[in-house]
Enzyme design. Structure first.
Site, PDB file in Angstrom:
ATOM      1  N   TYR A 108      44.917 -29.225  32.063  1.00  0.00           N
ATOM      2  CA  TYR A 108      43.771 -30.574  33.193  1.00  0.00           C
ATOM      3  C   TYR A 108      43.086 -29.846  32.529  1.00  0.00           C
ATOM      4  O   TYR A 108      42.118 -30.779  33.127  1.00  0.00           O
ATOM      5  CB  TYR A 108      44.669 -30.392  34.126  1.00  0.00           C
ATOM      6  CG  TYR A 108      45.729 -31.335  34.924  1.00  0.00           C
ATOM      7  CD1 TYR A 108      45.577 -32.471  34.973  1.00  0.00           C
ATOM      8  CD2 TYR A 108      46.620 -30.401  35.645  1.00  0.00           C
ATOM      9  CE1 TYR A 108      46.705 -32.888  34.760  1.00  0.00           C
ATOM     10  CE2 TYR A 108      48.306 -31.007  35.774  1.00  0.00           C
ATOM     11  CZ  TYR A 108      47.584 -32.542  36.199  1.00  0.00           C
ATOM     12  OH  TYR A 108      48.887 -33.489  36.504  1.00  0.00           O
ATOM     13  N   GLU A 201      66.920  -7.071  39.226  1.00  0.00           N
ATOM     14  CA  GLU A 201      66.686  -8.636  39.909  1.00  0.00           C
ATOM     15  C   GLU A 201      66.538  -9.442  40.775  1.00  0.00           C
ATOM     16  O   GLU A 201      66.057 -10.218  40.232  1.00  0.00           O
ATOM     17  CB  GLU A 201      67.962  -8.551  38.670  1.00  0.00           C
ATOM     18  CG  GLU A 201      67.884  -9.840  38.042  1.00  0.00           C
ATOM     19  CD  GLU A 201      69.388 -10.659  37.824  1.00  0.00           C
ATOM     20  OE1 GLU A 201      70.179 -10.372  37.467  1.00  0.00           O
ATOM     21  OE2 GLU A 201      70.056 -11.903  38.177  1.00  0.00           O
ATOM     22  N   ASP A 253      72.772  -8.424  37.791  1.00  0.00           N
ATOM     23  CA  ASP A 253      73.787  -9.024  38.394  1.00  0.00           C
ATOM     24  C   ASP A 253      74.729  -8.895  36.469  1.00  0.00           C
ATOM     25  O   ASP A 253      73.709  -7.993  35.277  1.00  0.00           O
ATOM     26  CB  ASP A 253      73.589 -10.146  38.069  1.00  0.00           C
ATOM     27  CG  ASP A 253      73.544 -10.335  39.839  1.00  0.00           C
ATOM     28  OD1 ASP A 253      73.481 -10.049  40.311  1.00  0.00           O
ATOM     29  OD2 ASP A 253      73.038 -12.373  40.085  1.00  0.00           O
TER      30      ASP A 253
END
Lengths: 367, 367
Positions: A108, A201, A253
């Site tokens: 922008y 995580e 994970d």
């Protein structure tokens, strides 16, 4: 009366001067070209797939020697040449005024100068071009990600951002953790009693680790990567490792995405092959490994088609051709099941901190 | 030697005792039933659509008088009765041990007790049941969301979490902002010089506001909602409003989702009709309004099909039947275009803080 600048302020000023000098030199070259009646141009290290190679010594992807021109002489390059010149101008302005921006914001902001970007991907791409030219991460010229991950532990930092110069903070004062934003990224790392950094995580587990005093029991600084670690977080992990000499271990994970979160912290991504400051080559992936799933009898979830597809993709990546990285991908593929960090809660809320973590840290010594 | 407990610690203990007493009473009832040879049961306020009504006086959705039974006598209810009894037991344990958990974690923790949940949606649903029974948000029994938003400004808090009791922190010390996690949610709000709370949807703008010293210029506490405000953030906004008497204003992207972010902060969601502590009925939506798009000549993006579908959905919501809420939906639908908060950067990085914000705050006085 404090008359001399602190070490932190000086270091920050040096880093700032370095980027400003790089920008200035490019500006000077451009003026010189014009004075001599030449069309100004940029030479940009090529980021095409054929120019991205894995460097075994640096243990990360790097760019080869090919480069691309953006010349104001060439009509088809004039657009991107102008965009790049504007971005260099705007980056210079951001640094000098001590302001920060985001990728979206740059898109922008260009409109204020009648610089035309078709869409944000086009402006994002020019930002990477400038990174490649300066070999500096965009954070160095004050463009930060929206995503913020967080950190907790006994680490004293000293701010260098305007209005906070010289102020110190200990990152164990707020038990919900400290956001790794522009101020923390640019702060001096003053002092720590920690001997280890644990990157994890998930926010929920980060909180569990703080509650269970992992920072004290294991003398650790704990970093919540909040999924795939944002670049500012990888940069921060590298600083903890490089400047304070702290080893970094990673818990994610137990699936192909978790394994790759660890890999990207360790050796970066092909997308950032033009940068050197976003890797922690000696970082160790502690788990959750595919082989942990059976060993710790973790509850599992079946893999999706896209999980399996992702394994096949990573098996083509040069970094997954040997050792534990290769083995674990194979075991994941055989199991076709995955396990989350939360799965340890089957054996009690503190099983992960009381049993799994110390066992893995012990094992890591021989990794 | 400090012998008397601080006000903060006492308040936290009272809140804790309240939930524990509620849990205990349900446990006692269950034991009494067994002693008298009756099958124990829970009566749960019904959350079916037909029992959710909008209360104009409270200015939020509430539950009607219908309730549902979970009885151990009924074979089809035995499963959910047992799950609920286990969750009440586990919540009691979390509170007493000063530990926190997440929705995901609860799903796995149940397996430690051989309590069977088919999947996480099933355990999530039981958690809402317990909220409805206790009329207490799950944060009160220590189940927190993964998502964390953040806050910055001159606000002194006092922690009540274990290991931090009595410690104070001023939330203007870390310019990247403070995460609103379990510790901050449960802290006592001690003192502030602020006269206003500004909730803003995006991290990049939050940082801009801090850099531009909005907290000083407008005597404001700034909250980054990071998109749709997580419940812990809505709860925190309510506390800033209720306990410190600070008005809350909201800035979000100029689209139907932004308008609804403001609405949910103000009057909650139908999903949380069983709770009373997640709304700020007097909060004001400052923008970006659909009518601001033309007024401020903002660069826009075309709406997607799903944007338009969402407008039609909200037009059926009783809260969008009058006033500015209704008008703006209509203008969005007419324009079929939307504008982001970053769009103001077209007129310079500080246009939003130098021009838009003060104009809107002035206007808000008459809203």
């Amino acid at each position: 009366l404090k008359t001399s600048k602190s070490k932190a302020t000086k270091t920050a000023e040096l880093r700032k001067e370095k980027v400003l000098t790089l920008l200035q030199n490019h500006g000077l070259t451009m003026y010189n070209d014009l004075d001599q009646g030449k069309f100004p141009q940029f030479s940009i290290p090529s980021r095409s797939v054929s120019n991205i190679v894995y460097d075994k010594k640096l243990r990360q992807y790097i760019l080869g020697n090919a480069s691309a021109l953006r010349s104001s002489k060439n009509m088809s390059q004039l657009r991107s040449f102008t965009q790049l010149a504007w971005l260099a101008f705007f980056a210079n302005k951001l640094i000098r005024e001590g302001k920060t921006s985001t990728l979206r914001d740059i898109y922008y902001s260009s409109q204020a100068f009648a610089i035309d970007f078709e869409d944000q991907p086009e402006s994002d791409n020019i930002i990477v071009d400038l990174e490649a030219i300066l070999t500096s991460a965009r954070e160095e010229f004050h463009i930060f990600p929206e995503e913020r991950s967080s950190v907790f532990g006994d680490l004293t930092i000293e701010y260098t951002v305007p209005g906070y110069e010289g102020k110190r903070m200990n990152l164990s004062d707020h038990p919900d953790g400290y956001l790794i934003g522009p101020s923390l990224s640019s702060a001096e790392l003053v002092d720590t009693s920690a001997e280890l950094v644990i990157a994890i995580e998930k926010g929920g587990l980060f909180t569990r680790f703080v509650e269970e005093k992992v920072h004290k029991k294991f003398k650790a600084i704990i970093v919540d990567t909040a999924g795939q670690a944002p670049r500012s977080t990888r940069y921060f992990l590298r600083r903890l490792n490089g400047e304070l000499g702290l080893p970094v271990v990673i818990l994610a994970d137990g699936d192909v995405y978790g394994e790759h979160i660890a890999m990207v912290i360790k050796s970066g991504s092909a997308n950032a092959a033009h940068l050197r400051e976003l890797t922690v080559p000696d970082a160790k992936w502690l788990g959750v490994w595919a082989t942990d799933i059976e060993k710790y009898k973790l509850p599992t979830i079946p893999m999706t088609e896209s999980d399996i597809k992702r394994i096949y993709e990573l098996q083509k990546d040069p970094r997954y051709q040997e050792g534990n990285w290769k083995t674990q991908l194979e075991v994941f593929l055989k199991l076709k099941r995955k396990a989350e960090l939360e799965a340890f809660s089957k054996y009690g809320l503190t099983n992960i901190t009381d049993k799994y973590l110390p066992e893995k840290l012990e094992l890591a010594k021989s990794l």
